[in-house]
Enzyme design. Sequence first.
Site, short mmCIF file in Angstrom:
data_model
loop_
_atom_site.label_atom_id
_atom_site.label_comp_id
_atom_site.label_asym_id
_atom_site.label_seq_id
_atom_site.Cartn_x
_atom_site.Cartn_y
_atom_site.Cartn_z
N GLU A 46 0.87 -1.18 0.00
CA GLU A 46 0.00 0.00 0.00
C GLU A 46 0.90 1.21 0.00
O GLU A 46 1.77 1.34 0.85
CB GLU A 46 -0.89 -0.04 1.23
CG GLU A 46 -1.76 -1.27 1.18
CD GLU A 46 -2.59 -1.41 2.41
OE1 GLU A 46 -3.36 -0.49 2.68
OE2 GLU A 46 -2.45 -2.44 3.08
N CYS A 99 -1.15 9.43 3.99
CA CYS A 99 -1.22 9.02 2.58
C CYS A 99 -2.53 9.50 1.98
O CYS A 99 -2.63 9.77 0.80
CB CYS A 99 -1.10 7.52 2.48
SG CYS A 99 -2.18 6.68 3.62
#
Length: 928
Positions: free
Chosen positions: A693, A727
């Site tokens: 990820e 993020c």
Amino acid sequence: MEWAGNDPEFRVKLLRFVDVLPALRTSAAVADHVRQYFRDESPLPVRMGSAMAGAGPFRPVLSRVVRQGVFAMSGRFIAGATPREALPRLRELGRQGTAYTIDLLGEATLSEAEADAYGARYLELMEVLARDSVDSAAPREIRQPNVSLKLSAFTARFEPAAPRATSEAVRRRLLPLLVGARALGIFVNIDMEQFRFKDLSHTIAEDALTTGELRDWDGAGIVVQAYLRSAEDDVRRLRSLAEQRGAPLTIRLVKGAYWDEEVIVAGQEGHPVPVFEAKSATDASYERCSELLAAAYPALRPAFGTHNPRSIAQAMVRCEAAGIPREDIEFQFLFGMAEGLRKAVAGMGYRTRVYVPAGEIIPGMAYLVRRLLENTSNESWFMHRHEEGDAGMALAPPAAAEEVQRSASEAFANHPAAEFHLPGPRREMEAALAAARKRFGSHYPLLINGAEVQTQGEDGVRCPSEPATVMGLVARAGAEQVEQAVEAARAGFPGWRDRTAAERATVLRRAATMLDRRRFDFAATMVFESAKPWREADADVCEAIDYLCYYADEAERLAGGQPLVEPPGETNTCLYEARGVAAVIAPWNFPLAIIAGMSSAALAAGCAAILKPAAQSPVVASMLVRLLQEAGVPGGVAQYLPGPGSETGQALVEHPGVDVIAFTGSNAVGLRIMETAAKVRPGQRNVKRVIAEMGGKNAIIVDDDADLDQAVAGVAASAFGYAGQKCSACSRVIVIGSAYEEFRSRLAAAVESLVVGPSEDPYTFVPPVISAEARGKIESYIDIGLAEGRLVARGPAGEGGHYVTPHVFEGVPVDSRLAREEVFGPVLAMFRAGSFEEALALALDSPFALTGGVFSRNPRHIALARRGFRTGNLYINRGITGAKVGRQPFGGFAMSGAGDKAGGRDYLQQFMFARVITENTVRRGFAG
Ligand code: NAD
């Protein structure tokens, strides 16, 4: 209005339409929204109007008619656009022998400039009212000017976790206003807002009303909301305040205007519902509070704000029994409502007062409507013609205070955030911070096969808020320790795999319970180690608890395999089984949640996990591994292996004994890990599975009809919360057409008002960034912004730690590095788009696809975004950070990741192989 009264669906459409109307800047926009909102299932004339809206020539007429309609409607509820315009209505009330209190409607306060403007509007209001009261012919107690205000409007940062700092910020504007009011002979009433602000509002009121100049002032009042379970305590608290001051306080007792919101927010946060859930329980509470108020006279002067005849009658009786003179009792009513009742009460010799909203008509109406939408019990606004109703019903006693029992659900629920608006959790957090400070300088050895392993070299971990402080000295795993850890993991794996899913789940749930018990210790560690502000650190712990519980549930679910087709004479079974040893390589920005998430998934699936935290956040990870072991995870199955990514991380990725790599971090490292892992090495049994990820470059679209109160707050929180180091953070905002200028100026003021400071201070919103190196990198992007674009706003600078000043730019080219690369800091680029389609194309023009957001009240645009705004997580009309386990499974695609979703149903299987077993049960034609 009549239709709205009778047709709930149409009522919601109408209220929503009034809510968006002020943002519709052209007749085409009005026509478009009329068509979209009222096309289906509206009363016939409305549908006809909406059909006409399709034809260009009718649009200006339609737009005018609509605005006039809302204008006319608002005349019933709003006294005037300005204090001066409201005067005739106030005088009219005075002639009828009714007093007033005036409330200025306005947008949410998002910046210090807006807080200043709010204060200035009240000063102006008070001056106008003071002058008018001199002219008025009404008796003194009727003509005395009376204003109602909301404390949250006096500062851009109304933070219940930091009552002292907030009180100081509010006081700077509130105190001159109160002192001025006293000098002008004006009464000031402090309204109450949501429950989470209640204690804070009390603290601020107490601070203000006990200062020297105001201590003996009897011209102030405060609201008590009877729907709160704490209402009686609130009355008692205010009584002791009044007694301690020696000057009376007026208490406006209301039922409360945020019922729906309180119930929704408590449900979302998993907090106890602070309001009574049954209406009758609120009515009963109102009566108990009335009694307390009557008993507290003369320290407290009662003002009853209710349209319920029984509540009114009960209050009268109680006050009379307590011997309170009628002129010291007041009954309050909302402007434009319950006039018959008001006249009846006035006829009995009581003072009546009307709560009068004033403000720019169309936006003012939208604010009122927003309040109506927040509180369906206010539907009576639409029914007020029928107010007389059935007197018998209205006077019936409140039913026994029966509470709605919610069924205890077995289903997963997110762990509730700490209630920092209450003193208990604040004190616990403060104690945990002090204890964490005492641990500074401790050593954190490796944990291999259940044993502590010291290493030659150690890395010092420093606090980003105070870089001179060494928080901990952490061992550094080299090749030899990687070897030992993998060997121990391989040895520990089969035993762990062969336990039942339920057994593993029990261990993980036990770990979750232990983590909950120690939540403030973990949070405090992150406050220092990663400069997480209080709420962010607390959310990190909650997310870690969620992962432990969610993956425990998932493991049990998957233990059932998957259903397969079984013809007669054949049994088919699908088993999921752990892949083997998992290397968990984590980033520092969610220093507990992400490493706990990846490792609890590995453990729940039956893998052995080796935890390699980021070099910036190894301390909290050490605490986690110890906790897992205490909870019952064997020493070889959860190991702690900190060290530099390029050495320790790399060695784990290359090791033939590692079967799964669960990685979260930057795109560059993630891609490199995939490449390295693809190479098969001698002794390797399995093809390595990489779960990666990675980063994002996330955009929010602000439509030209967006609610800017919501959009500015949502963008600012998404871009600058935790200094933009998420993020999911917003780093591009694309604003459509006519909304651009207003959005730009409100956002700029909001950014200039951000509270930048050390993470330990609960008032801080923007903490320092993680390291000097990160700071240098982010500042190089700020230089690009200054060279290639125009500066829109610069936030306050911090002092001492690795602070990066928040920046907003506009006019940077779309192919600029600032517009395309992940910055991972408090830097935002603004773009302008001519249409929603153009904005969408701009948002999608990125190598990443992690999160995205849209603020819009245009149903067609929302539908377009749902279909075509292709990102891992899309958020509509809210901020784009803060995904919750099980609610928003999180992760992106394109260069943001391989499409894996943490905290969702697809995640756990990646740590598993599926095995299918088929048995032929036919023995010579006989199926047993
Ligand atoms: P990073 O990529 O620098 O480091 C992540 C981890 O990888 C660290 O433990 C590091 O030591 C290790 N590592 C570094 N080089 C390695 C190598 N050659 N081999 C093996 N391991 C190596 O990332 P970071 O700075 O810790 O975190 C920030 C990044 O993480 C941002 O890009 C952010 O977007 C991303 N992130 C993504 C998500 C998500 O869910 N998609 C969540 C949080 C953070």
